[in-house]
Design an enzyme around this catalytic site. Structure first.
Site, PDB file in Angstrom:
ATOM      1  N   SER A  28       0.834  -1.209   0.000  1.00 49.02           N
ATOM      2  CA  SER A  28       0.000   0.000   0.000  1.00 49.02           C
ATOM      3  C   SER A  28       0.869   1.260   0.000  1.00 49.02           C
ATOM      4  CB  SER A  28      -0.885   0.023   1.244  1.00 49.02           C
ATOM      5  OG  SER A  28      -1.824  -1.011   1.195  1.00 49.02           O
ATOM      6  N   ASP A 325      -6.959  -8.093   4.213  1.00 49.34           N
ATOM      7  CA  ASP A 325      -6.179  -8.991   3.358  1.00 49.34           C
ATOM      8  C   ASP A 325      -5.711 -10.247   4.091  1.00 49.34           C
ATOM      9  OD1 ASP A 325      -6.439  -7.292   1.186  1.00 49.34           O
ATOM     10  OD2 ASP A 325      -4.651  -6.144   1.734  1.00 49.34           O
ATOM     11  N   LYS A 352     -12.267  -9.427  -3.937  1.00 44.16           N
ATOM     12  CA  LYS A 352     -10.808  -9.255  -3.950  1.00 44.16           C
ATOM     13  C   LYS A 352     -10.238  -9.918  -5.212  1.00 44.16           C
ATOM     14  CE  LYS A 352     -10.391  -6.791  -0.298  1.00 44.16           C
ATOM     15  NZ  LYS A 352      -9.995  -5.388  -0.465  1.00 44.16           N
ATOM     16  N   ARG A 356     -12.623 -14.606  -2.127  1.00 47.83           N
ATOM     17  CA  ARG A 356     -11.750 -15.272  -1.153  1.00 47.83           C
ATOM     18  C   ARG A 356     -12.512 -16.154  -0.174  1.00 47.83           C
ATOM     19  NH1 ARG A 356      -7.115 -10.563  -0.451  1.00 47.83           N
ATOM     20  NH2 ARG A 356      -5.912 -11.296  -2.241  1.00 47.83           N
TER      21      ARG A 356
END
Ligand code: S3P
Length: 446
Positions: A28, A325, A352, A356
């Site tokens: 990020s 995440d 995502k 997921r």
């Protein structure tokens, strides 16, 4: 590892992991460092940048937009030098590969710069929603074209953008950041309200580049962020800390492989990214934070993790943004716990790099672990030390699914195989070396 990039890979039951590892640069922060440097006047430098595929796509896109982005190899590691200033419309579509962050943040920055650009990406990125970015940007005055809010997207040159007051519909730092980057080039003030705070690297880094960003937190924990448009950014030097979302795989492996004791150095300890570690501690994991310090406006430290007996927990919805995440690897850890782990408020996992929730359930089922799920929740029935393993996992080209199930194979009764590993390079290019350095047995399936 010969053939590791494009063939099946198998992780074998391993004995106590030990030693030290360095987490790769935070993904990020790496994207943001490149983008803000390209928006600033003068030459900035970034050390510790994640040289993964996603970030390299952002670097290439910024070059196509007119910035100079160069890498210098020095004895103390690579230094990226970024010359920013004016942007121009790229001649070809900006190809963002697998990267939602690169693509969505850059859409905001491009809008704020008033240049036209087309965006495209790989099959996974083409399936992900971009309307969540285009909708607030349209309210600011941006014209764009896409089919069903999916890539390919074309953004028209905005002559004049106006700041907006916007309430984030989902706790997404990508939406927040895109609106802030557009707001930087807009007239007037942009005010974003986030009912549930999500990662604040854009705000912190805008300040590091000399912008005035004001954040207030109210009694409910909701945040309001204010940015006046038209501010000029000043070039600066950024040292990027290690990625807690990548360190999570090393820490998880240490916690579930009996006899392990591992130190991961230089990890970002921003509280808005710390939900996974908080959850591990609630499960009974022996992890501690050492050598806390500050680096380029972010808290950083080393994480020591040791093998632990774990129990299942309830992970509240309010924590989802701070570990969004990490649910795939948490699900694997939960398989090694005593009892059930329930994860609430995780609907964002459906959009995502893969769905997921579905990918994790299929992978766990293939390895003898029972799950239940709904639209926005997942339950894993832990088997403590008795996780059968022995399964073959479809990664769906998702780097975090791939790494999660390789970690599972290190502690299960039998090896776990995944179909493909090349995507791991999007976020953790030296994953195999780091794991093997700790004693993990991972090899090409033959
Ligand atoms: C990111 C925000 C999160 C996260 C992604 C990185 C960012 O996405 O999943 O890996 O750098 O802003 P959302 O904004 O979609 O929650």
């Amino acid at each position: 590892m010969g053939g590791a990039a494009d063939a099946g890979i198998r992780a074998h039951p391993s004995s106590g992991l030990s030693g030290e590892a360095l987490a790769p640069g935070d993904k990020s922060i790496s994207h943001r460092a490149l983008m803000l440097a390209a928006l600033a006047r003068g030459e900035s430098e970034a050390r510790g940048l994640l040289e993964g595929d996603d970030v390299l796509r952002t670097a290439a896109a910024l070059r196509a937009l007119g910035a100079s982005v160069e890498r210098d190899r020095t004895e103390s590691g690579n230094v990226w030098r970024i010359g920013g200033g004016e942007w121009r419309a790229p001649r070809r579509p900006l190809y963002m590969g697998n990267s939602g962050t690169g693509c969505r943040l850059l859409m905001g920055a491009v809008a704020g710069r008033g240049v036209a650009a087309a965006f495209d990406g790989d099959g996974s990125l083409r399936s992900r929603p971009m309307g969540r970015i285009l909708e607030p940007l349209a309210k600011m005055g941006l014209a764009s074209a896409s089919e069903n809010g999916r890539l390919p997207v074309r953004i028209e040159a905005a002559r004049r953008l106006a700041g907006i007051a916007y309430v984030l519909p989902t706790p997404s730092a990508q939406i927040k950041s895109a609106v802030l980057l557009a707001g930087l080039g807009a007239e007037g003030e942009t005010v974003i309200r986030e009912p549930v705070p999500c990662r604040d690297h854009t705000e912190r880094m805008l300040e590091a580049f000399g912008a005035d960003v004001k954040t207030e937190t109210d009694a409910t924990g909701a945040r309001t962020i204010r940015l006046i448009g038209g501010q000029k950014l000043r070039a600066t030097a950024i040292a990027i800390p290690g990625d807690p979302s990548s360190a999570a795989f090393l820490v998880a492996a240490a916690v579930i492989v009996p006899g392990s004791d591992v130190l991961v150095r230089g990890v970002l300890l921003n509280p808005l990214r710390a939900g996974f570690y908080e959850t591990l501690r609630e499960m009974g994991a022996d992890i501690s934070f050492e050598n806390r310090r500050s680096q380029s406006g972010e808290p950083v430290g080393d994480i020591r993790a040791r093998f632990s007996a774990l129990k299942g927990v309830e992970v509240p919805a309010a924590r989802a943004a701070s570990m969004i995440d990490e649910y795939p690897i948490l699900s694997v850890v939960a398989a090694f716990a005593e009892g059930e782990t329930y994860m609430a408020g995780v609907e964002e996992l459906r959009v995502k790099e893969s769905d997921r929730i579905a990918a994790v359930e299929a992978g766990l089922a293939a390895n003898g672990v029972k799950t239940e799920s709904g639209r926005d929740w997942l339950r894993v029935f832990g088997r403590a030390r008795e996780v059968p393993g022995g399964g073959h996992v479809a990664t769906l080209c998702d780097h975090r699914i791939a790494m999660s199930f390789l970690v599972m194979g290190l502690a299960a009764r039998n090896a776990v195989e995944i179909d493909e590993a090349s995507m791991i390079a999007t976020s953790f290019p030296n994953f195999f070396d780091a794991m093997k350095g700790l004693g993990a047995v991972i090899e090409a399936a033959g």
